[in-house]
Motif scaffolding. Structure first.
Motif, short mmCIF file in Angstrom:
data_model
loop_
_atom_site.label_atom_id
_atom_site.label_comp_id
_atom_site.label_asym_id
_atom_site.label_seq_id
_atom_site.Cartn_x
_atom_site.Cartn_y
_atom_site.Cartn_z
N PHE A 123 38.99 27.91 31.25
CA PHE A 123 38.88 27.45 32.64
C PHE A 123 39.17 28.61 33.58
CE2 PHE A 123 42.89 26.20 30.70
CZ PHE A 123 43.83 26.81 31.51
N GLN A 124 38.90 28.39 34.86
CA GLN A 124 39.18 29.39 35.88
C GLN A 124 40.25 28.87 36.82
OE1 GLN A 124 35.36 30.18 37.67
NE2 GLN A 124 34.94 31.83 36.21
N ALA A 125 41.17 29.75 37.15
CA ALA A 125 42.22 29.43 38.12
C ALA A 125 41.90 30.18 39.41
CB ALA A 125 43.59 29.82 37.58
N ALA A 126 41.53 29.43 40.43
CA ALA A 126 41.19 30.03 41.72
C ALA A 126 42.40 30.00 42.64
CB ALA A 126 40.03 29.26 42.35
N VAL A 127 42.72 31.15 43.22
CA VAL A 127 43.85 31.27 44.14
C VAL A 127 43.36 30.95 45.55
CG1 VAL A 127 45.59 32.82 45.10
CG2 VAL A 127 44.91 33.03 42.69
N PRO A 128 43.93 29.91 46.17
CA PRO A 128 43.50 29.60 47.54
C PRO A 128 43.93 30.68 48.53
CG PRO A 128 45.18 28.04 46.77
CD PRO A 128 44.91 28.99 45.66
N PRO A 129 43.18 30.84 49.63
CA PRO A 129 43.50 31.91 50.60
C PRO A 129 44.90 31.79 51.19
CG PRO A 129 41.60 30.58 51.33
CD PRO A 129 42.01 30.07 50.00
#
Length: 191
Positions: free
Chosen positions: A75-81
């Motif tokens: 999976f991918q872990a996206a860091v919010p702005p």
């Protein structure tokens, strides 16, 4: 100043309640990780690199496992702005034992006592981390586990450190004999 052990124990209980509150603020801005995929590679596997293909969608909550059955999760872990500048972690609870890879590199183990995978000390915001977990439910028993959760969060080291400093003090107080002089000295720290 507290004069009686009962007063100190009451304060210790109040501290326990505050620690429970503090524990909820060690990780902030939690966001679920979605689009998890799984690939079962089989029995009696040695440590290896993530497979390239064979993954199928794995929607949480869902069970996985079997005796010595290696399952890879991707999976991918996206860091919010809004997490820019923060220490960012993935909080993952597949149960069993897992070796985590972040962006193709072995990072750390996850198990029943560790569910925090450090991604970056200081986020730039909008980063995306590719995570693979090589997971085994048990090499001794035929177990099936629920994959509990996967999320991204900001980690606050100062709160973590404070929580464990005080939690350790309370745990030590619980095991020391009541008439033991070092226990009394520790109790005085609560004053």
């Amino acid at each position: 100043m507290m004069n009686f052990d009962a007063e100190r124990m009451m304060v210790a209980q109040q501290i326990r309640v505050r620690l429970q509150e503090l524990q909820q603020h060690i990780l902030t801005g939690r966001r679920p990780i979605e689009h998890i995929e799984a690939c079962v590679t089989g029995l009696d596997r040695e440590a290896e690199l993530p497979p390239e293909d064979g993954y199928k969608p794995f929607k949480l909550p869902r069970h996985w496992g079997g005796f010595d059955q290696t399952t890879w999760f991707r999976f991918q872990a996206a860091v919010p702005p809004e997490m820019k500048g923060a220490c960012v972690v993935a909080r993952i609870r597949p149960h069993g034992e897992s070796l985590a890879f972040v962006d193709g590199k072995r990072a750390q183990g996850l198990d029943e006592n560790r569910d925090i995978l450090f991604l970056t000390e200081k986020a730039e915001g909008n980063e995306v981390f590719e995570i693979h977990l090589e997971s085994v439910p048990s090499v001794r028993f035929d177990l099936v586990h629920p994959f509990g959760y996967a999320e991204v969060a900001a980690f606050h080291q100062d709160r973590w450190d404070y929580y464990w400093d005080i939690q350790t003090l309370l745990e030590v107080l619980e095991v020391l004999p009541e008439d033991y002089a070092p226990r009394w000295r520790l109790l005085r720290l609560l004053d």
